[in-house]
Design a protein around this motif. Structure first.
Motif, PDB file in Angstrom:
ATOM      1  N   GLY A 474       0.680  -1.288   0.007  1.00  0.00           N
ATOM      2  CA  GLY A 474      -0.065  -0.026  -0.036  1.00  0.00           C
ATOM      3  C   GLY A 474       0.725   1.187   0.047  1.00  0.00           C
ATOM      4  N   GLU A 475       2.094   1.075   0.107  1.00  0.00           N
ATOM      5  CA  GLU A 475       2.810   2.325   0.253  1.00  0.00           C
ATOM      6  C   GLU A 475       3.095   2.857  -1.257  1.00  0.00           C
ATOM      7  OE1 GLU A 475       7.602   3.610   1.679  1.00  0.00           O
ATOM      8  OE2 GLU A 475       6.742   1.447   1.849  1.00  0.00           O
ATOM      9  N   VAL A 476       3.184   4.283  -1.222  1.00  0.00           N
ATOM     10  CA  VAL A 476       3.412   5.189  -2.477  1.00  0.00           C
ATOM     11  C   VAL A 476       4.685   5.566  -2.586  1.00  0.00           C
ATOM     12  CG1 VAL A 476       2.257   6.896  -3.793  1.00  0.00           C
ATOM     13  CG2 VAL A 476       0.723   5.470  -2.431  1.00  0.00           C
ATOM     14  N   LEU A 477       5.274   5.282  -3.804  1.00  0.00           N
ATOM     15  CA  LEU A 477       6.729   5.672  -3.785  1.00  0.00           C
ATOM     16  C   LEU A 477       6.874   6.384  -5.053  1.00  0.00           C
ATOM     17  CD1 LEU A 477       8.433   2.263  -2.741  1.00  0.00           C
ATOM     18  CD2 LEU A 477       8.168   4.291  -1.462  1.00  0.00           C
ATOM     19  N   ALA A 478       7.664   7.397  -5.244  1.00  0.00           N
ATOM     20  CA  ALA A 478       7.985   8.140  -6.441  1.00  0.00           C
ATOM     21  C   ALA A 478       9.047   7.455  -7.443  1.00  0.00           C
ATOM     22  CB  ALA A 478       8.526   9.507  -6.381  1.00  0.00           C
ATOM     23  N   VAL A 479       8.446   7.308  -8.721  1.00  0.00           N
ATOM     24  CA  VAL A 479       9.295   6.391  -9.851  1.00  0.00           C
ATOM     25  C   VAL A 479      10.432   7.396 -10.550  1.00  0.00           C
ATOM     26  CG1 VAL A 479       9.270   5.345 -12.035  1.00  0.00           C
ATOM     27  CG2 VAL A 479       7.315   4.844 -10.316  1.00  0.00           C
ATOM     28  N   VAL A 480      11.678   7.293 -10.317  1.00  0.00           N
ATOM     29  CA  VAL A 480      12.586   8.011 -10.724  1.00  0.00           C
ATOM     30  C   VAL A 480      13.255   7.366 -12.148  1.00  0.00           C
ATOM     31  CG1 VAL A 480      13.039   9.172  -8.643  1.00  0.00           C
ATOM     32  CG2 VAL A 480      14.567   7.212  -9.318  1.00  0.00           C
ATOM     33  N   GLU A 481      13.070   6.128 -12.155  1.00  0.00           N
ATOM     34  CA  GLU A 481      13.569   5.369 -13.661  1.00  0.00           C
ATOM     35  C   GLU A 481      12.828   4.264 -13.609  1.00  0.00           C
ATOM     36  OE1 GLU A 481      17.622   2.727 -14.413  1.00  0.00           O
ATOM     37  OE2 GLU A 481      17.965   4.629 -13.674  1.00  0.00           O
ATOM     38  N   GLU A 482      12.487   4.030 -15.038  1.00  0.00           N
ATOM     39  CA  GLU A 482      11.720   2.938 -15.598  1.00  0.00           C
ATOM     40  C   GLU A 482      12.413   1.423 -15.849  1.00  0.00           C
ATOM     41  OE1 GLU A 482       8.469   3.548 -18.684  1.00  0.00           O
ATOM     42  OE2 GLU A 482       9.668   5.044 -19.200  1.00  0.00           O
ATOM     43  N   ASP A 483      11.777   0.560 -15.660  1.00  0.00           N
ATOM     44  CA  ASP A 483      12.429  -1.014 -15.761  1.00  0.00           C
ATOM     45  C   ASP A 483      12.824  -0.979 -17.126  1.00  0.00           C
ATOM     46  OD1 ASP A 483      12.746  -3.637 -16.054  1.00  0.00           O
ATOM     47  OD2 ASP A 483      10.827  -4.218 -15.341  1.00  0.00           O
ATOM     48  N   LYS A 484      14.207  -1.263 -17.258  1.00  0.00           N
ATOM     49  CA  LYS A 484      14.929  -1.451 -18.393  1.00  0.00           C
ATOM     50  C   LYS A 484      14.996  -2.912 -19.027  1.00  0.00           C
ATOM     51  CE  LYS A 484      18.178   2.269 -17.212  1.00  0.00           C
ATOM     52  NZ  LYS A 484      19.682   2.827 -17.086  1.00  0.00           N
ATOM     53  N   GLY A 485      13.913  -3.513 -18.650  1.00  0.00           N
ATOM     54  CA  GLY A 485      13.798  -4.953 -19.002  1.00  0.00           C
ATOM     55  C   GLY A 485      14.509  -5.855 -18.202  1.00  0.00           C
ATOM     56  N   ASP A 486      15.124  -5.567 -16.793  1.00  0.00           N
ATOM     57  CA  ASP A 486      15.559  -6.539 -16.057  1.00  0.00           C
ATOM     58  C   ASP A 486      14.711  -6.824 -14.807  1.00  0.00           C
ATOM     59  OD1 ASP A 486      15.765  -4.322 -14.631  1.00  0.00           O
ATOM     60  OD2 ASP A 486      17.634  -4.397 -14.364  1.00  0.00           O
ATOM     61  N   GLY A 487      13.538  -6.223 -14.835  1.00  0.00           N
ATOM     62  CA  GLY A 487      12.329  -6.466 -13.837  1.00  0.00           C
ATOM     63  C   GLY A 487      12.535  -5.912 -12.671  1.00  0.00           C
ATOM     64  N   TRP A 488      13.183  -4.681 -12.665  1.00  0.00           N
ATOM     65  CA  TRP A 488      13.709  -3.854 -11.514  1.00  0.00           C
ATOM     66  C   TRP A 488      13.371  -2.439 -11.783  1.00  0.00           C
ATOM     67  CZ3 TRP A 488      14.336  -6.075  -6.803  1.00  0.00           C
ATOM     68  CH2 TRP A 488      14.763  -7.245  -6.764  1.00  0.00           C
ATOM     69  N   THR A 489      12.777  -1.534 -10.866  1.00  0.00           N
ATOM     70  CA  THR A 489      12.517  -0.364 -11.217  1.00  0.00           C
ATOM     71  C   THR A 489      13.030   0.769  -9.927  1.00  0.00           C
ATOM     72  OG1 THR A 489      10.347  -0.474 -12.313  1.00  0.00           O
ATOM     73  CG2 THR A 489      10.474   1.495 -11.275  1.00  0.00           C
ATOM     74  N   ARG A 490      13.413   1.737 -10.463  1.00  0.00           N
ATOM     75  CA  ARG A 490      14.276   2.717  -9.333  1.00  0.00           C
ATOM     76  C   ARG A 490      13.075   3.721  -8.943  1.00  0.00           C
ATOM     77  NH1 ARG A 490      19.427   6.337 -10.898  1.00  0.00           N
ATOM     78  NH2 ARG A 490      19.567   7.421  -8.575  1.00  0.00           N
ATOM     79  N   VAL A 491      12.918   3.875  -7.591  1.00  0.00           N
ATOM     80  CA  VAL A 491      12.091   4.673  -6.797  1.00  0.00           C
ATOM     81  C   VAL A 491      12.691   5.562  -5.761  1.00  0.00           C
ATOM     82  CG1 VAL A 491      10.191   3.127  -7.528  1.00  0.00           C
ATOM     83  CG2 VAL A 491      11.438   2.972  -5.204  1.00  0.00           C
ATOM     84  N   ARG A 492      11.918   6.458  -5.356  1.00  0.00           N
ATOM     85  CA  ARG A 492      12.477   7.290  -4.100  1.00  0.00           C
ATOM     86  C   ARG A 492      11.138   7.438  -3.200  1.00  0.00           C
ATOM     87  NH1 ARG A 492      13.241  12.675  -6.413  1.00  0.00           N
ATOM     88  NH2 ARG A 492      15.201  11.457  -7.496  1.00  0.00           N
ATOM     89  N   ARG A 493      11.377   7.643  -1.978  1.00  0.00           N
ATOM     90  CA  ARG A 493      10.586   7.748  -0.785  1.00  0.00           C
ATOM     91  C   ARG A 493      10.556   9.419  -0.585  1.00  0.00           C
ATOM     92  NH1 ARG A 493      12.224   3.448   2.145  1.00  0.00           N
ATOM     93  NH2 ARG A 493      10.513   1.888   2.438  1.00  0.00           N
ATOM     94  N   HIS A 494       9.320   9.782   0.269  1.00  0.00           N
ATOM     95  CA  HIS A 494       9.475  11.040   0.422  1.00  0.00           C
ATOM     96  C   HIS A 494      10.640  11.775   1.021  1.00  0.00           C
ATOM     97  CE1 HIS A 494       7.560   9.364   4.066  1.00  0.00           C
ATOM     98  NE2 HIS A 494       7.973  10.341   4.500  1.00  0.00           N
ATOM     99  N   ASN A 495      11.197  10.881   1.915  1.00  0.00           N
ATOM    100  CA  ASN A 495      12.498  11.453   3.059  1.00  0.00           C
ATOM    101  C   ASN A 495      13.881  11.430   1.933  1.00  0.00           C
ATOM    102  OD1 ASN A 495      13.067   8.559   2.578  1.00  0.00           O
ATOM    103  ND2 ASN A 495      13.016   8.280   4.588  1.00  0.00           N
ATOM    104  N   GLY A 496      13.690  10.984   0.766  1.00  0.00           N
ATOM    105  CA  GLY A 496      14.865  11.025  -0.282  1.00  0.00           C
ATOM    106  C   GLY A 496      15.499   9.863  -0.313  1.00  0.00           C
TER     107      GLY A 496
END
Length: 512
Positions: A474-496
């Protein structure tokens, strides 16, 4: 027209012709047998050929088995095996419907012909016997008539002889009369024998032999008709399997049309995609500023091409042009990230299927035990104890393996251990270490990247490995980089805090 009328005097010709006809049937049966041997040998060779080339493709786990060109070749081998089966069926049906049937019919014809020839022989012997009797009576009549004539002449001569006594004359006349009566009896016997012979001869030539010849004609015509049917079966036997043979050939054609070069290329990509990024540019190392030459892996004075680097630089592990096969590990750490992810997911599915199978068996054994307890006459509940215990052990083992692989895949691909499970030293760094160390450098040196969207966690993720970030359902995170095909996405919390999370664990909404 029939043989009894037209060929009444050609017994030898008829006998020879019917024998020749039977020999033709035997010859045809032998011909069909040799044809079936050829079919069986051909079918056997086809089966051996299909088996020879199918053995190498028997392992469904081989990567090539997913390629349409390889699968089509396997389909062709299977169709050829079915085709061989149809050739065997042709041989079997020819043996049953032609060889065996004609051989049995031939024996019947031989016996029937033998019976008719025996009847003809008996009729011939009977006529010859009657003729002998006629000839004997005829000769006796001739002899007795001559004796009677001599006796009459002697009696007349004695009667005219003046010196002959009355007694001599009377005796001569009695002798002549007796001879005449014997001659008359022989004449009557000859006439009777002649009448008998003529009657039998007429019966022989106009009834007995024509009837036998007509029977032989009917036998020969039935043989010809049966042989003609055998000729037709020779063709029909193969025609009957032509539709199935046609399907086999259509299957081979379909196998050829199923070859898809684009699909095969995609399969190769899917099977072998590593998930690594291409290597970046090498940094310039300025030796004029006092950089320790020993710490550098390259030299301006000795430029190296890609193949030279791959062949001689042992301090880095490149995935291109591997010279030695890595050690296979239980957690598939020897594989590139993308392939490792797929193998781990496949392993999880396999364990889950085995676990479900064992659970179903455990449930079935439990029900069976209840039935035995309620109805002892059906079985002893104690007899199931070993199976129930073994099934329980299997379930516990599989659950342990399932948990182990779930822990591995949740932390994938940010694993810092080398393929053999030990921590890598500086001389043999793991490829993933270099990549994720680069990620860490990016987090430290670069300015925060503006979010490109947001995501909501569908599951909990521990984020225990370096480079990852934990999250709660249920946690909401900011997406800073899309999945490049390896199954992983880069995200950021509100605290940085930033890191990678599994793409499949979240729902992503990108900014428009």
């Amino acid at each position: 027209m029939d043989w009894g009328t037209e060929l009444w005097d050609q017994y030898d010709i008829i006998e020879k012709h019917t024998q020749s006809g039977l020999e033709l049937v035997e010859k045809y049966v032998k011909f069909v047998k040799e044809r079936t041997e050829i079919e069986q040998s051909y079918a056997k060779q086809l089966r051996n050929l299909s088996k020879k080339y199918n053995q190498k493709r028997s392992n469904k786990d081989e990567p090539d088995c997913r390629l349409s060109s390889y699968q089509s070749f396997v389909d062709i081998l299977n169709e050829m095996n079915d085709y061989a089966g149809q050739r065997e069926l042709i041989a079997e049906n020819m043996i049953m419907n032609i060889c065996i049937d004609l051989t049995k019919y031939l024996q019947e014809l031989k016996q029937e012909r033998k019976t008719y020839l025996l009847e003809a022989k008996k009729a011939q012997q009977s006529l010859e016997s009657t003729y002998k009797q006629l000839d004997s009576s005829k000769k006796r009549f001739e002899r007795e008539w001559r004796e009677a004539e001599r006796a009459a002449q002697y009696a007349e001569k004695t009667d005219q002889d003046i010196n002959a006594t009355k007694a001599d004359v009377e005796k001569a006349k009695q002798q002549a009369h007796m001879r005449a009566r014997v001659a008359e009896d022989c004449k009557n016997d000859y006439a009777a024998q002649l009448q008998k012979y003529n009657k039998e001869q007429s019966q022989f030539y106009f009834n007995d032999m024509p009837l036998i010849f007509n029977k032989l004609q009917d036998l020969d015509e039935r043989r010809i008709r049966k042989l003609g049917h055998g000729y037709i079966l020779f063709s029909d036997t193969e025609k009957n399997v032509m539709p199935i043979i046609g399907k086999c050939l259509e299957g081979i054609t379909k196998a050829g049309t199923n070859v898809n070069e684009k699909n095969d290329s995609m399969v190769i990509i899917e099977q072998n995609k590593s998930g690594f990024e291409r290597p970046g540019d090498l940094e310039f190392e300025d030796y004029s500023q006092g950089i320790n030459r020993a710490s550098s892996d390259s030299s301006l004075g000795t430029p190296k091409g890609p193949m030279d680097l791959l062949g001689k630089n042992k301090s880095k592990n490149f995935w291109l042009f591997k010279r030695s096969k890595p050690t296979v590990t239980e957690d598939f750490g020897h594989l590139p990230p993308e392939q490792r992810r797929k193998r781990l997911q496949q392993k999880l599915e396999e364990i889950s299927k085995e676990l479900q199978k064992e659970a179903d068996q455990s449930e079935a054994l439990g029900k069976m035990k209840d039935v035995y307890e309620k109805n002892p006459q059906m079985g002893d509940p104690a007899s199931l104890a070993t199976q129930i215990s073994q099934t329980s052990q299997n379930i516990e083992r599989l659950r342990g393996e399932l948990n182990k692989y779930e822990v591995i895949i949740h932390g994938f691909p940010f694993l810092l251990s080398s393929p053999d499970g030990a921590h890598s030293d500086e001389s043999t760094p793991d490829p993933s270490q270099a990549i994720y160390a680069e990620f860490d450098d990016d987090f430290e040196d670069e300015e925060p990247v503006a979010p490109i969207g947001k995501c909501t966690a569908m599951y909990n993720f521990p984020g225990a490995s370096e480079g990852t970030i934990s999250m709660q359902e249920g946690e909401v995170l900011a997406v800073v980089e899309e999945d490049k095909g390896d199954g992983w996405t880069r995200v950021r919390r509100h605290n940085g805090d930033e890191g990678y999370i599994p793409t499949s664990y979240v729902t992503i909404t990108l900014n428009k």
